[in-house]
Design a protein around this motif. Structure first.
Motif, PDB file in Angstrom:
ATOM      1  N   LEU A   1      -5.817  -1.635  10.778  1.00  0.00           N
ATOM      2  CA  LEU A   1      -6.288  -0.924  11.959  1.00  0.00           C
ATOM      3  C   LEU A   1      -5.352  -1.172  13.136  1.00  0.00           C
ATOM      4  N   CYS A   2      -4.967  -2.426  13.328  1.00  0.00           N
ATOM      5  CA  CYS A   2      -4.060  -2.779  14.431  1.00  0.00           C
ATOM      6  C   CYS A   2      -2.678  -2.163  14.231  1.00  0.00           C
ATOM      7  N   ALA A   3      -2.175  -2.174  12.996  1.00  0.00           N
ATOM      8  CA  ALA A   3      -0.844  -1.602  12.724  1.00  0.00           C
ATOM      9  C   ALA A   3      -0.830  -0.106  13.033  1.00  0.00           C
TER      10      ALA A   3
ATOM     11  N   GLY B   1      -6.744   3.531  12.638  1.00  0.00           N
ATOM     12  CA  GLY B   1      -6.066   2.826  13.726  1.00  0.00           C
ATOM     13  C   GLY B   1      -5.108   3.726  14.474  1.00  0.00           C
TER      14      GLY B   1
ATOM     15  N   TRP C   1      -7.723   3.106   6.707  1.00  0.00           N
ATOM     16  CA  TRP C   1      -7.810   2.155   7.817  1.00  0.00           C
ATOM     17  C   TRP C   1      -6.601   2.287   8.740  1.00  0.00           C
TER      18      TRP C   1
ATOM     19  N   GLY D   1      -2.817   1.432  15.097  1.00  0.00           N
ATOM     20  CA  GLY D   1      -2.939   1.568  16.550  1.00  0.00           C
ATOM     21  C   GLY D   1      -1.632   1.284  17.269  1.00  0.00           C
ATOM     22  N   ILE D   2      -0.886   0.296  16.804  1.00  0.00           N
ATOM     23  CA  ILE D   2       0.393  -0.046  17.440  1.00  0.00           C
ATOM     24  C   ILE D   2       1.411   1.075  17.231  1.00  0.00           C
TER      25      ILE D   2
ATOM     26  N   SER E   1       0.425   3.858  19.488  1.00  0.00           N
ATOM     27  CA  SER E   1       0.662   3.491  20.886  1.00  0.00           C
ATOM     28  C   SER E   1       2.131   3.617  21.254  1.00  0.00           C
TER      29      SER E   1
ATOM     30  N   PHE F   1      -8.547  -5.313   9.433  1.00  0.00           N
ATOM     31  CA  PHE F   1      -8.246  -5.530  10.849  1.00  0.00           C
ATOM     32  C   PHE F   1      -6.757  -5.303  11.120  1.00  0.00           C
ATOM     33  N   TRP F   2      -5.881  -5.881  10.283  1.00  0.00           N
ATOM     34  CA  TRP F   2      -4.443  -5.740  10.493  1.00  0.00           C
ATOM     35  C   TRP F   2      -3.974  -4.322  10.229  1.00  0.00           C
TER      36      TRP F   2
ATOM     37  N   PRO G   1     -12.259  -3.502  16.204  1.00  0.00           N
ATOM     38  CA  PRO G   1     -11.624  -4.766  15.803  1.00  0.00           C
ATOM     39  C   PRO G   1     -12.560  -5.970  15.923  1.00  0.00           C
TER      40      PRO G   1
END
Length: 186
Positions: A120-122, A75, A71, A124-125, A128, A117-118, A96
């Protein structure tokens, strides 16, 4: 050569990742994707869709693998979609949102989808932030290529979505029996 190699790399990586979870499923996935006639035809044309598919197929395979690392890596690959093809924004937003909707509809007692979700976001961040190291010094060039003399890529993408929706509605008016049969088969 580049689209064919991108498709082959995506297929091999995704088949390997899915095969780690279930060998039979990995083989079936590889056969189905490798024999998809639209992918075979499109792989002969140098289009940016193949760059997006180079990331979309492994992202879906990593999501199917369903581990903490997978995951996070999915992300991590999501910002690559933003810089590869603007029409891939649907997947960037859909993943998300799907996890949140799934949590509230089906996963209320368990926090598994929120953890995903977190993760995936981590991923992605982190990706980024790394992309910003490239984007900040090249921002003027990136801005020109996306919103400069050629017009807005995002604006054209929105127009394509609206046009596709209108076309689908026209098709529904012309072919109601076909739509009815498709819904029944689904």
């Amino acid at each position: 050569i580049v689209p064919a190699l991108a498709g082959l790399l995506a297929l091999l990586f995704a088949g390997f990742v899915i095969g780690k979870k279930d060998k039979k499923l990995g083989i079936i996935f590889s056969i189905l994707v490798a024999s998809n006639i639209m992918l075979i035809i499109a792989s002969r044309i140098a289009m940016l869709e193949w760059v997006a598919l180079l990331f979309i197929i492994p992202i879906l395979a990593l999501i199917n693998w369903d581990t903490r690392k997978s995951w996070g890596l999915a992300g991590f690959l999501i910002p690559f979609l933003f810089f590869s093809k603007s029409t891939a924004l649907f997947l960037i937003v859909a993943l998300p949102i799907t996890l949140i909707i799934y949590h509230y509809l089906f996963d209320k007692g368990c926090e598994c989808s929120i953890k995903r979700f977190w993760l995936l976001c981590a991923g992605g961040i982190i990706s980024s932030v790394l992309w910003l190291l490239w984007l900040v010094p090249n921002f003027d060039s990136w801005l020109f290529m996306n919103f400069g003399s050629y017009g807005s890529r995002i604006g054209r993408s929105v127009f394509k979505v609206i046009g596709a929706t209108v076309f689908s509605l026209k098709f529904a008016l012309i072919m109601p029996l076909t739509i009815f049969l498709v819904v029944i088969f689904i």
